[in-house]
Design an enzyme around this catalytic site. Structure first.
Site, PDB file in Angstrom:
ATOM      1  N   ASP A  80       0.610  -1.298  -0.030  1.00 22.87           N
ATOM      2  CA  ASP A  80       0.063  -0.125   0.037  1.00 22.87           C
ATOM      3  C   ASP A  80       0.950   1.231   0.054  1.00 22.87           C
ATOM      4  O   ASP A  80       1.711   1.418   0.828  1.00 22.87           O
ATOM      5  CB  ASP A  80      -0.811  -0.208   1.254  1.00 22.87           C
ATOM      6  CG  ASP A  80      -1.949   0.953   1.511  1.00 22.87           C
ATOM      7  OD1 ASP A  80      -2.605   1.374   0.343  1.00 22.87           O
ATOM      8  OD2 ASP A  80      -2.413   1.404   2.466  1.00 22.87           O
ATOM      9  N   HIS A  81       0.606   2.073  -0.999  1.00 21.35           N
ATOM     10  CA  HIS A  81       1.396   3.332  -0.971  1.00 21.35           C
ATOM     11  C   HIS A  81       2.988   3.097  -1.207  1.00 21.35           C
ATOM     12  O   HIS A  81       3.568   3.602  -0.553  1.00 21.35           O
ATOM     13  CB  HIS A  81       1.493   4.105   0.111  1.00 21.35           C
ATOM     14  CG  HIS A  81      -0.159   4.807   0.057  1.00 21.35           C
ATOM     15  ND1 HIS A  81      -0.851   5.892  -0.826  1.00 21.35           N
ATOM     16  CD2 HIS A  81      -1.441   4.462   0.868  1.00 21.35           C
ATOM     17  CE1 HIS A  81      -1.992   5.909  -0.628  1.00 21.35           C
ATOM     18  NE2 HIS A  81      -2.305   5.256   0.410  1.00 21.35           N
ATOM     19  N   ASP A 102       2.486   4.570  -5.647  1.00 17.21           N
ATOM     20  CA  ASP A 102       2.242   6.024  -5.418  1.00 17.21           C
ATOM     21  C   ASP A 102       2.894   6.928  -5.764  1.00 17.21           C
ATOM     22  O   ASP A 102       3.799   7.206  -4.934  1.00 17.21           O
ATOM     23  CB  ASP A 102       1.314   5.808  -4.003  1.00 17.21           C
ATOM     24  CG  ASP A 102       1.157   7.278  -3.543  1.00 17.21           C
ATOM     25  OD1 ASP A 102       0.871   8.309  -4.673  1.00 17.21           O
ATOM     26  OD2 ASP A 102       0.790   7.669  -2.379  1.00 17.21           O
ATOM     27  N   GLU A 134      -2.391   6.124  -8.601  1.00 21.83           N
ATOM     28  CA  GLU A 134      -2.878   7.375  -8.063  1.00 21.83           C
ATOM     29  C   GLU A 134      -2.535   8.426  -8.871  1.00 21.83           C
ATOM     30  O   GLU A 134      -1.693   8.743  -9.167  1.00 21.83           O
ATOM     31  CB  GLU A 134      -2.375   7.139  -6.381  1.00 21.83           C
ATOM     32  CG  GLU A 134      -3.092   8.277  -5.871  1.00 21.83           C
ATOM     33  CD  GLU A 134      -3.058   8.242  -4.274  1.00 21.83           C
ATOM     34  OE1 GLU A 134      -2.870   6.775  -3.758  1.00 21.83           O
ATOM     35  OE2 GLU A 134      -3.141   9.098  -3.351  1.00 21.83           O
ATOM     36  N   HIS A 183      -5.995  11.346   4.079  1.00 18.72           N
ATOM     37  CA  HIS A 183      -5.542  10.436   4.929  1.00 18.72           C
ATOM     38  C   HIS A 183      -5.500  10.681   6.324  1.00 18.72           C
ATOM     39  O   HIS A 183      -5.357  11.697   6.655  1.00 18.72           O
ATOM     40  CB  HIS A 183      -4.280   9.687   4.610  1.00 18.72           C
ATOM     41  CG  HIS A 183      -3.871   8.927   3.378  1.00 18.72           C
ATOM     42  ND1 HIS A 183      -3.249   9.304   2.307  1.00 18.72           N
ATOM     43  CD2 HIS A 183      -4.499   7.862   3.139  1.00 18.72           C
ATOM     44  CE1 HIS A 183      -3.522   8.663   1.355  1.00 18.72           C
ATOM     45  NE2 HIS A 183      -3.978   7.346   1.736  1.00 18.72           N
ATOM     46  N   GLY A 184      -6.096   9.967   7.292  1.00 22.85           N
ATOM     47  CA  GLY A 184      -6.346  10.288   8.574  1.00 22.85           C
ATOM     48  C   GLY A 184      -7.662  10.924   8.917  1.00 22.85           C
ATOM     49  O   GLY A 184      -8.604  11.006   8.208  1.00 22.85           O
ATOM     50  N   HIS A 213      -9.502   6.172  -0.984  1.00 18.55           N
ATOM     51  CA  HIS A 213      -8.326   5.894   0.213  1.00 18.55           C
ATOM     52  C   HIS A 213      -8.838   7.135   1.114  1.00 18.55           C
ATOM     53  O   HIS A 213      -9.775   7.964   0.924  1.00 18.55           O
ATOM     54  CB  HIS A 213      -7.016   6.736  -0.609  1.00 18.55           C
ATOM     55  CG  HIS A 213      -6.190   5.441  -1.037  1.00 18.55           C
ATOM     56  ND1 HIS A 213      -5.223   4.830  -0.337  1.00 18.55           N
ATOM     57  CD2 HIS A 213      -6.424   4.988  -2.228  1.00 18.55           C
ATOM     58  CE1 HIS A 213      -5.005   3.830  -1.222  1.00 18.55           C
ATOM     59  NE2 HIS A 213      -5.538   3.884  -2.440  1.00 18.55           N
ATOM     60  N   GLY A 215     -10.577   6.253   4.224  1.00 16.87           N
ATOM     61  CA  GLY A 215     -11.908   6.237   4.559  1.00 16.87           C
ATOM     62  C   GLY A 215     -12.226   6.567   5.854  1.00 16.87           C
ATOM     63  O   GLY A 215     -13.328   6.759   6.225  1.00 16.87           O
TER      64      GLY A 215
HETATM   65  O1  G3H Z   1      -3.864   3.372   2.494  1.00 20.85           O
HETATM   66  C1  G3H Z   1      -4.371   3.564   3.564  1.00 20.85           C
HETATM   67  C2  G3H Z   1      -5.622   4.411   3.723  1.00 20.85           C
HETATM   68  O2  G3H Z   1      -6.081   5.134   2.659  1.00 20.85           O
HETATM   69  C3  G3H Z   1      -6.097   4.768   4.741  1.00 20.85           C
HETATM   70  O3  G3H Z   1      -6.923   5.954   5.257  1.00 20.85           O
HETATM   71  O4  G3H Z   1      -6.188   6.061   7.539  1.00 20.85           O
HETATM   72  O5  G3H Z   1      -7.961   7.735   6.664  1.00 20.85           O
HETATM   73  O6  G3H Z   1      -8.447   5.419   7.029  1.00 20.85           O
HETATM   74  P1  G3H Z   1      -7.148   6.125   6.647  1.00 20.85           P
HETATM   75 ZN    ZN Z   2      -4.338   5.329   1.153  1.00 16.62          ZN
END
Ligand code: G3H
Ligand code: ZN
Length: 287
Positions: A80-81, A102, A134, A183-184, A213, A215
């Site tokens: 991931d990323h 990414d 992305e 993110h976050g 992403h 979420g």
């Molecule tokens: O790739 C990981 C995510 O996009 C997680 O995002 O920490 O906002 O749930 P998040």
């Molecule tokens: Zn992400």
């Protein structure tokens, strides 16, 4: 067993999404899988570069394989990323089912070139490997709780014509746009651009899965709408991290003398599982 691409297409066709949850240890994996078992849901397990370095890519592969064997669930492992061709190659060579390369913060041409290279390498190793690219600017990178608010400028969002060009030129299986997500969890509530999601879905080829992403922190009604409008896959990390650490702190405070790890981590597994179950419900039943 069906391959990831098929599960993602099925999700798209019935207006649901497959969950992608990040891990760096077995406790998180156990919590995620126990929730998926209840609804028989296919799932993607992600490790960022940092998470993969901590866990070990081979170890991640073996852990996921062990859980697959034990439960019979379709569980897919995603890098991931990942931020370089070399790291992406390492994950592919370690047997990952999927990679997100990414380069979204780099100039378009560079993003295009590296993403294309990863697609070519992945397919030369195994045509079933799913590659995600992305395009668009997400204002934050870390999966954590931020004290500050963030404004998202319209210029940072993904433009549908550019998205189509990028997907065509790179040959990615999955595409991650910027549609008001970050993110976050920020201090202010995110506001997804639902019209843009609709446009992106309309312009991209049917076989291209769209990935949301960031979420965590997206209100339930917006999430339901975003999935319905076209996201086949949703990434969640921060909310699971918070559930994990809250449960762990609570357990340690309640039983300061406890030294048995499986007793300490029991409530942590449960807290992660409850959070994942909530999200699966939101993404649409898939069984
Ligand atoms: O790739 C990981 C995510 O996009 C997680 O995002 O920490 O906002 O749930 P998040
Ligand atoms: Zn992400």
């Amino acid at each position: 067993m069906k391959i990831l691409r098929e599960y993602l297409m099925e999700a798209g066709n019935d207006g649901s999404a497959i969950g992608h949850f990040n891990i760096s240890n077995f406790v998180q994996l156990k919590g995620i899988v126990s929730a998926c078992l209840k609804t028989n849901s296919p799932v993607m397990i992600g490790t960022s570069e940092g998470e993969a370095d901590f866990l070990g890519m081979k170890t991640a592969r073996h852990l996921v394989d062990a859980m697959k064997e034990e439960t019979g669930l379709p569980i897919f492992l995603n890098a991931d990323h990942f931020h370089s061709f070399e790291k992406a190659k390492e994950a592919i060579d370690a047997g990952y089912d999927s990679v997100l390369i990414d380069y979204s913060k780099k100039p378009y041409e560079e993003n295009l070139e590296i993403t294309k290279r990863v697609v070519e390498y992945a397919k030369s190793v195994n045509s079933e490997i799913s590659v995600e690219g992305e395009l668009g600017y997400l204002v934050t990178d870390s999966s954590k709780v931020y004290k500050e608010s963030f404004e998202i400028s319209p210029e940072s969002l993904t433009k549908p014509e550019e998205a189509l060009k990028f997907v065509h030129e790179t040959g990615v299986d999955r595409f991650a746009p910027a549609v008001g997500n970050l993110h976050g969890i920020a201090a202010n509530e995110p506001k997804l651009d639902l019209e843009l999601i609709k446009k992106l879905r309309a312009v991209l080829p049917e076989e291209t899965a769209m990935v949301l992403h960031g979420g965590s922190g997206i209100p339930d009604d917006q999430m339901r709408e975003a999935v319905k409008l076209g996201f086949n896959n949703v990434h969640i990390s921060t909310e699971l991290r918070v559930a994990y650490t809250d449960a762990l702190r609570k357990m340690l405070a309640a039983a300061p003398e406890e030294t048995t790890p499986y007793k300490i981590y029991g409530p942590v597994v449960e807290a992660v599982s409850v959070k994942v179950a909530e999200k699966l419900e939101l993404f649409g039943k898939f069984n």
